[in-house]
Design a protein around this motif. Structure first.
Motif, PDB file in Angstrom:
ATOM      1  N   ALA A 133     -39.058   5.077 -36.021  1.00 36.71           N
ATOM      2  CA  ALA A 133     -38.530   4.818 -34.672  1.00 36.71           C
ATOM      3  C   ALA A 133     -37.420   3.769 -34.672  1.00 36.71           C
ATOM      4  O   ALA A 133     -36.387   3.968 -34.008  1.00 36.71           O
ATOM      5  CB  ALA A 133     -39.667   4.407 -33.731  1.00 36.71           C
ATOM      6  N   PRO A 134     -37.568   2.655 -35.405  1.00 33.21           N
ATOM      7  CA  PRO A 134     -36.451   1.697 -35.453  1.00 33.21           C
ATOM      8  C   PRO A 134     -35.175   2.310 -36.042  1.00 33.21           C
ATOM      9  O   PRO A 134     -34.065   1.977 -35.589  1.00 33.21           O
ATOM     10  CB  PRO A 134     -36.994   0.581 -36.343  1.00 33.21           C
ATOM     11  N   ALA A 135     -35.310   3.210 -37.030  1.00 36.37           N
ATOM     12  CA  ALA A 135     -34.129   3.850 -37.605  1.00 36.37           C
ATOM     13  C   ALA A 135     -33.443   4.743 -36.582  1.00 36.37           C
ATOM     14  O   ALA A 135     -32.204   4.807 -36.516  1.00 36.37           O
ATOM     15  CB  ALA A 135     -34.520   4.661 -38.840  1.00 36.37           C
ATOM     16  N   VAL A 136     -34.228   5.437 -35.772  1.00 39.81           N
ATOM     17  CA  VAL A 136     -33.656   6.278 -34.727  1.00 39.81           C
ATOM     18  C   VAL A 136     -32.907   5.416 -33.713  1.00 39.81           C
ATOM     19  O   VAL A 136     -31.786   5.753 -33.289  1.00 39.81           O
ATOM     20  CB  VAL A 136     -34.758   7.099 -34.036  1.00 39.81           C
ATOM     21  N   MET A 137     -33.476   4.288 -33.348  1.00 39.16           N
ATOM     22  CA  MET A 137     -32.819   3.395 -32.392  1.00 39.16           C
ATOM     23  C   MET A 137     -31.525   2.821 -32.966  1.00 39.16           C
ATOM     24  O   MET A 137     -30.515   2.723 -32.264  1.00 39.16           O
ATOM     25  CB  MET A 137     -33.771   2.280 -31.992  1.00 39.16           C
ATOM     26  N   ARG A 138     -31.532   2.468 -34.259  1.00 40.24           N
ATOM     27  CA  ARG A 138     -30.296   1.969 -34.880  1.00 40.24           C
ATOM     28  C   ARG A 138     -29.226   3.056 -34.900  1.00 40.24           C
ATOM     29  O   ARG A 138     -28.038   2.786 -34.677  1.00 40.24           O
ATOM     30  CB  ARG A 138     -30.581   1.468 -36.299  1.00 40.24           C
ATOM     31  N   ALA A 139     -29.650   4.281 -35.190  1.00 36.21           N
ATOM     32  CA  ALA A 139     -28.695   5.386 -35.207  1.00 36.21           C
ATOM     33  C   ALA A 139     -28.092   5.599 -33.823  1.00 36.21           C
ATOM     34  O   ALA A 139     -26.880   5.827 -33.681  1.00 36.21           O
ATOM     35  CB  ALA A 139     -29.385   6.660 -35.694  1.00 36.21           C
ATOM     36  N   GLN A 140     -28.915   5.543 -32.808  1.00 29.64           N
ATOM     37  CA  GLN A 140     -28.414   5.683 -31.438  1.00 29.64           C
ATOM     38  C   GLN A 140     -27.407   4.596 -31.100  1.00 29.64           C
ATOM     39  O   GLN A 140     -26.386   4.855 -30.449  1.00 29.64           O
ATOM     40  CB  GLN A 140     -29.589   5.664 -30.463  1.00 29.64           C
ATOM     41  N   ALA A 141     -27.664   3.389 -31.595  1.00 21.54           N
ATOM     42  CA  ALA A 141     -26.729   2.286 -31.355  1.00 21.54           C
ATOM     43  C   ALA A 141     -25.402   2.518 -32.050  1.00 21.54           C
ATOM     44  O   ALA A 141     -24.372   1.982 -31.620  1.00 21.54           O
ATOM     45  CB  ALA A 141     -27.359   0.968 -31.814  1.00 21.54           C
ATOM     46  N   ARG A 142     -25.412   3.317 -33.138  1.00 29.24           N
ATOM     47  CA  ARG A 142     -24.170   3.653 -33.853  1.00 29.24           C
ATOM     48  C   ARG A 142     -23.491   4.889 -33.268  1.00 29.24           C
ATOM     49  O   ARG A 142     -22.498   5.372 -33.813  1.00 29.24           O
ATOM     50  CB  ARG A 142     -24.461   3.889 -35.345  1.00 29.24           C
ATOM     51  N   GLY A 143     -24.030   5.419 -32.173  1.00 27.25           N
ATOM     52  CA  GLY A 143     -23.420   6.565 -31.519  1.00 27.25           C
ATOM     53  C   GLY A 143     -23.919   7.912 -32.002  1.00 27.25           C
ATOM     54  O   GLY A 143     -23.346   8.942 -31.657  1.00 27.25           O
ATOM     55  N   ILE A 144     -24.996   7.923 -32.795  1.00 25.94           N
ATOM     56  CA  ILE A 144     -25.559   9.169 -33.311  1.00 25.94           C
ATOM     57  C   ILE A 144     -26.590   9.709 -32.318  1.00 25.94           C
ATOM     58  O   ILE A 144     -27.434   8.958 -31.826  1.00 25.94           O
ATOM     59  CB  ILE A 144     -26.202   8.945 -34.694  1.00 25.94           C
ATOM     60  N   ARG A 145     -26.552  11.000 -32.049  1.00 24.25           N
ATOM     61  CA  ARG A 145     -27.482  11.633 -31.105  1.00 24.25           C
ATOM     62  C   ARG A 145     -28.777  11.994 -31.824  1.00 24.25           C
ATOM     63  O   ARG A 145     -29.096  13.161 -32.044  1.00 24.25           O
ATOM     64  CB  ARG A 145     -26.857  12.867 -30.487  1.00 24.25           C
ATOM     65  N   ALA A 146     -29.540  10.989 -32.176  1.00 22.35           N
ATOM     66  CA  ALA A 146     -30.829  11.193 -32.830  1.00 22.35           C
ATOM     67  C   ALA A 146     -31.948  10.963 -31.836  1.00 22.35           C
ATOM     68  O   ALA A 146     -31.860  10.069 -30.984  1.00 22.35           O
ATOM     69  CB  ALA A 146     -30.978  10.245 -34.019  1.00 22.35           C
ATOM     70  N   VAL A 147     -33.006  11.776 -31.939  1.00 23.27           N
ATOM     71  CA  VAL A 147     -34.194  11.581 -31.123  1.00 23.27           C
ATOM     72  C   VAL A 147     -35.413  11.633 -32.041  1.00 23.27           C
ATOM     73  O   VAL A 147     -35.403  12.300 -33.068  1.00 23.27           O
ATOM     74  CB  VAL A 147     -34.336  12.651 -30.021  1.00 23.27           C
ATOM     75  N   GLY A 148     -36.454  10.907 -31.662  1.00 22.58           N
ATOM     76  CA  GLY A 148     -37.672  10.940 -32.460  1.00 22.58           C
ATOM     77  C   GLY A 148     -38.322   9.577 -32.519  1.00 22.58           C
ATOM     78  O   GLY A 148     -37.855   8.624 -31.890  1.00 22.58           O
ATOM     79  N   PRO A 149     -39.408   9.490 -33.286  1.00 22.58           N
ATOM     80  CA  PRO A 149     -39.962  10.553 -34.133  1.00 22.58           C
ATOM     81  C   PRO A 149     -40.663  11.648 -33.325  1.00 22.58           C
ATOM     82  O   PRO A 149     -41.421  11.365 -32.399  1.00 22.58           O
ATOM     83  CB  PRO A 149     -40.950   9.813 -35.034  1.00 22.58           C
ATOM     84  N   VAL A 150     -40.381  12.898 -33.719  1.00 23.70           N
ATOM     85  CA  VAL A 150     -40.931  14.079 -33.065  1.00 23.70           C
ATOM     86  C   VAL A 150     -42.111  14.591 -33.895  1.00 23.70           C
ATOM     87  O   VAL A 150     -42.000  14.697 -35.122  1.00 23.70           O
ATOM     88  CB  VAL A 150     -39.860  15.190 -32.954  1.00 23.70           C
TER      89      VAL A 150
END
Length: 329
Positions: free
Chosen positions: A225-242
């Motif tokens: 989950a923290p990796a997904v949040m970091r990715a979102q902060a970098r502008g990546i459209r990631a969602v999860g963990p699913v």
């Protein structure tokens, strides 16, 4: 090179047949090579001739040289004549030599892409080589520390955080750094090579029900989950963990351009069940395009058994498309 020259550059695509006792040489013998690219088979000429005869085909394989149009062969000699269906560790060096020569050509700009046939990992290791798979071999050869393995079948794409790793070692291999690199590579490659602007990435959990709030494991809370949040902060459209058990239902897949699985057998069984024989394996993060068939060596079919060339045809189509995209300035 001008933009016009780059856009019109003719693809020159290297193909390694893989295990000489397997189905790879049969595919080389049976394929119809289209005229929109130059196809360089990095292989033993006698092996391809033998397999063509067994398949009732006669093929003319001109020797490869820069500028040769159509299919050609770049000779690499077998240690011992290959018997269909009977792998020989003595030919392991041959398999790696073909792969090494094709990789060197891609890195030097001699070839615009690489297509790999299936290899027999156990035989290569029995010969004394540490070999876990094409993906890891190519990353080392290219001097790249992080690559991403992705399989595609139709509109379904599944990428992996870990590849050929024993299941007991998977949790420790899912690190913050690995997740960050995987998401960055996946996002960039899908945009550049597949034309997906800000691709939607569904990131799976590791544990059942994505950890059930920590009751079935904490990897989702502490790492994913923290990796997904970091990715979102970098502008990546990631969602999860699913949760992995519901990630592949049609409604969820309709919202994702790619599913990022935590380990090999979490995501690939679904993809292969839906598209086996027509899918392709793509290595993202290399300095050149590499695609592969989605099946194994099929030793029981080598030489005389039924052959499905669908995955190789798909690999060839994608290799041409990726060659053209990489040629653009």
């Amino acid at each position: 090179m001008s933009a016009i020259q780059a856009a019109s550059k003719r693809p020159v695509i290297a193909i390694t047949p893989g295990e000489p006792a397997g189905i790879g040489p049969d595919l080389m013998a049976l394929l119809d090579y289209d005229e929109t690219a130059d196809w360089v088979c990095v292989a033993d000429p006698d092996l391809l001739d033998d397999r063509a005869r067994l398949r009732g085909r006669q093929r003319h394989w001109p020797r490869y040289a820069p500028g040769v149009r159509g299919p050609s062969i770049l000779p690499v000699a077998l240690a011992r004549r290959a018997i269909p269906g009977v792998p020989d560790p003595a030919n392991a060096d041959y398999v790696l030599s073909c792969l090494r020569r094709a990789t060197e050509g891609c890195l030097a700009g001699e070839f615009t892409a690489l297509i790999t046939g299936p290899v027999h990992k156990a035989v290569i290791n029995e010969a004394g080589h540490v070999f876990t798979g094409h993906t890891e071999f190519l990353a080392r050869a290219a001097g790249v520390t992080e690559v991403v393995m992705m399989l595609a079948a139709g509109s379904l794409r599944v990428a992996l955080v870990t590849t050929h790793v024993p299941l007991a070692m998977v949790p420790a291999a899912i690190t913050a750094a690995r997740l960050d690199a995987t998401l960055d590579i996946l996002n960039a490659a899908l945009a550049r090579d597949f034309g997906l602007v800000r691709p939607a990435i569904a990131v799976l959990g590791l544990n059942p029900h994505a950890g059930e709030g920590g009751h079935l494991g904490r990897e989702e809370i502490d790492v994913i989950a923290p990796a997904v949040m970091r990715a979102q902060a970098r502008g990546i459209r990631a969602v999860g963990p699913v949760p992995a058990d519901t990630a592949f239902v049609p409604a969820r897949l309709a919202q994702a351009d790619v599913v990022l699985a935590m380990y090999h057998d979490q995501g690939l069984p679904v993809l292969k069940a839906q598209g086996f024989g027509g899918g392709v394996n793509v290595t993202l993060g290399l300095p050149f395009p590499r695609v592969s068939v989605d099946h194994g060596t099929a030793l029981d079919r080598a030489g005389t058994g039924p052959v499905d060339i669908g995955s190789m045809v798909s690999a060839m189509t994608l290799a041409k498309a990726l060659s053209n995209r990489h040629a653009r300035p």
